[in-house]
Design a protein around this motif. Sequence first.
Motif, mmCIF file in Angstrom:
data_model
loop_
_atom_site.group_PDB
_atom_site.id
_atom_site.type_symbol
_atom_site.label_atom_id
_atom_site.label_comp_id
_atom_site.label_asym_id
_atom_site.label_seq_id
_atom_site.Cartn_x
_atom_site.Cartn_y
_atom_site.Cartn_z
ATOM 1 N N ARG A 245 0.814 -1.214 0.000
ATOM 2 C CA ARG A 245 0.000 0.000 0.000
ATOM 3 C C ARG A 245 0.847 1.263 0.000
ATOM 4 N N ASP A 246 2.176 1.123 0.047
ATOM 5 C CA ASP A 246 3.032 2.296 0.114
ATOM 6 C C ASP A 246 3.609 2.666 -1.255
ATOM 7 N N LEU A 247 3.110 2.035 -2.313
ATOM 8 C CA LEU A 247 3.583 2.323 -3.658
ATOM 9 C C LEU A 247 2.591 3.206 -4.397
ATOM 10 N N ILE A 248 3.106 4.045 -5.270
ATOM 11 C CA ILE A 248 2.269 4.905 -6.102
ATOM 12 C C ILE A 248 2.664 4.686 -7.553
ATOM 13 N N ILE A 249 1.688 4.454 -8.418
ATOM 14 C CA ILE A 249 1.956 4.300 -9.851
ATOM 15 C C ILE A 249 2.154 5.695 -10.435
ATOM 16 N N THR A 250 3.283 5.912 -11.068
ATOM 17 C CA THR A 250 3.571 7.232 -11.648
ATOM 18 C C THR A 250 3.611 7.206 -13.163
ATOM 19 N N GLU A 251 3.605 6.014 -13.733
ATOM 20 C CA GLU A 251 3.673 5.899 -15.187
ATOM 21 C C GLU A 251 3.040 4.589 -15.609
ATOM 22 N N ALA A 252 2.408 4.603 -16.769
ATOM 23 C CA ALA A 252 1.812 3.376 -17.307
ATOM 24 C C ALA A 252 1.960 3.384 -18.820
ATOM 25 N N ARG A 253 2.117 2.231 -19.393
ATOM 26 C CA ARG A 253 2.198 2.091 -20.843
ATOM 27 C C ARG A 253 0.984 1.306 -21.295
ATOM 28 N N LEU A 254 0.228 1.828 -22.235
ATOM 29 C CA LEU A 254 -0.966 1.180 -22.745
ATOM 30 C C LEU A 254 -0.735 0.728 -24.172
ATOM 31 N N SER A 255 -1.335 -0.380 -24.511
ATOM 32 C CA SER A 255 -1.286 -0.881 -25.879
ATOM 33 C C SER A 255 -2.716 -0.865 -26.412
ATOM 34 N N LEU A 256 -2.972 -0.057 -27.407
ATOM 35 C CA LEU A 256 -4.312 0.116 -27.940
ATOM 36 C C LEU A 256 -4.397 -0.417 -29.361
ATOM 37 N N THR A 257 -5.587 -0.843 -29.733
ATOM 38 C CA THR A 257 -5.825 -1.250 -31.110
ATOM 39 C C THR A 257 -7.008 -0.452 -31.640
ATOM 40 N N GLN A 258 -6.966 -0.175 -32.903
ATOM 41 C CA GLN A 258 -8.050 0.573 -33.529
ATOM 42 C C GLN A 258 -9.243 -0.358 -33.740
ATOM 43 N N SER A 259 -10.440 0.189 -33.552
ATOM 44 C CA SER A 259 -11.646 -0.605 -33.705
ATOM 45 C C SER A 259 -12.753 0.267 -34.268
ATOM 46 N N ASP A 260 -13.807 -0.372 -34.715
ATOM 47 C CA ASP A 260 -14.967 0.333 -35.252
ATOM 48 C C ASP A 260 -15.712 1.025 -34.106
ATOM 49 N N ALA A 261 -16.002 2.313 -34.258
ATOM 50 C CA ALA A 261 -16.653 3.099 -33.200
ATOM 51 C C ALA A 261 -18.006 2.519 -32.814
ATOM 52 N N ASN A 262 -18.798 2.081 -33.783
ATOM 53 C CA ASN A 262 -20.112 1.507 -33.478
ATOM 54 C C ASN A 262 -19.992 0.230 -32.651
ATOM 55 N N ALA A 263 -18.994 -0.587 -32.951
ATOM 56 C CA ALA A 263 -18.772 -1.823 -32.196
ATOM 57 C C ALA A 263 -18.366 -1.501 -30.757
ATOM 58 N N VAL A 264 -17.542 -0.483 -30.586
ATOM 59 C CA VAL A 264 -17.104 -0.087 -29.250
ATOM 60 C C VAL A 264 -18.291 0.430 -28.439
#
Length: 123
Positions: free
Chosen positions: A3-22
Motif C-alpha cells: 500500500r506504500d507504492l504509487i503508480i507514476t507511469e503506465a504504458r498502454l497498448s491500444l488497437t483501432q476498432s470500429d466506433a459503433n462496435a465499441v
Amino acid sequence: GRRDLIITEARLSLTQSDANAVWALSREYGERRSASQPSGRTAGSIFCKSGGCSAGALIEGAGLKGRRMGGARISDIHANFLVNEGGATCADAEGLITLCEAEVKKRYGISLKREIITLGGGF
C-alpha cells in the motif's frame, strides 16, 4: 499488495476498432452491470473473491443480504455491495463489514479479504 507504492507511469497498448462496435460493447457492459450491481450511493465491491468463491454468494449464503445497520444496508441485488440509504455513517458501514466477516467465517470457515481500504468519514 503493498500500500506504500504509487503508480507514476503506465504504458498502454491500444488497437483501432470500429466506433459503433465499441459503443455497442460499452452499452452491453453497462446493461450487465446495471442488472447485477446496485446503483446509487454504494461503497463499491467490499470483499475480494475468497477461496475460489464469490464473496457476495458467501455473504448471501450466511443470510445477510438486505441486513441493515443505521442508514447502511447490504444490497438486495448483490450482497458484496453496501448501499447508503441516507445518513449512513462510517460506523454503520464498518459494522456491516465486520458482521459479514464474522458470519462468513462462522458459517464457512473462510476469512473474507477486504477489497477496500477504510480511512474514516462516510460514504
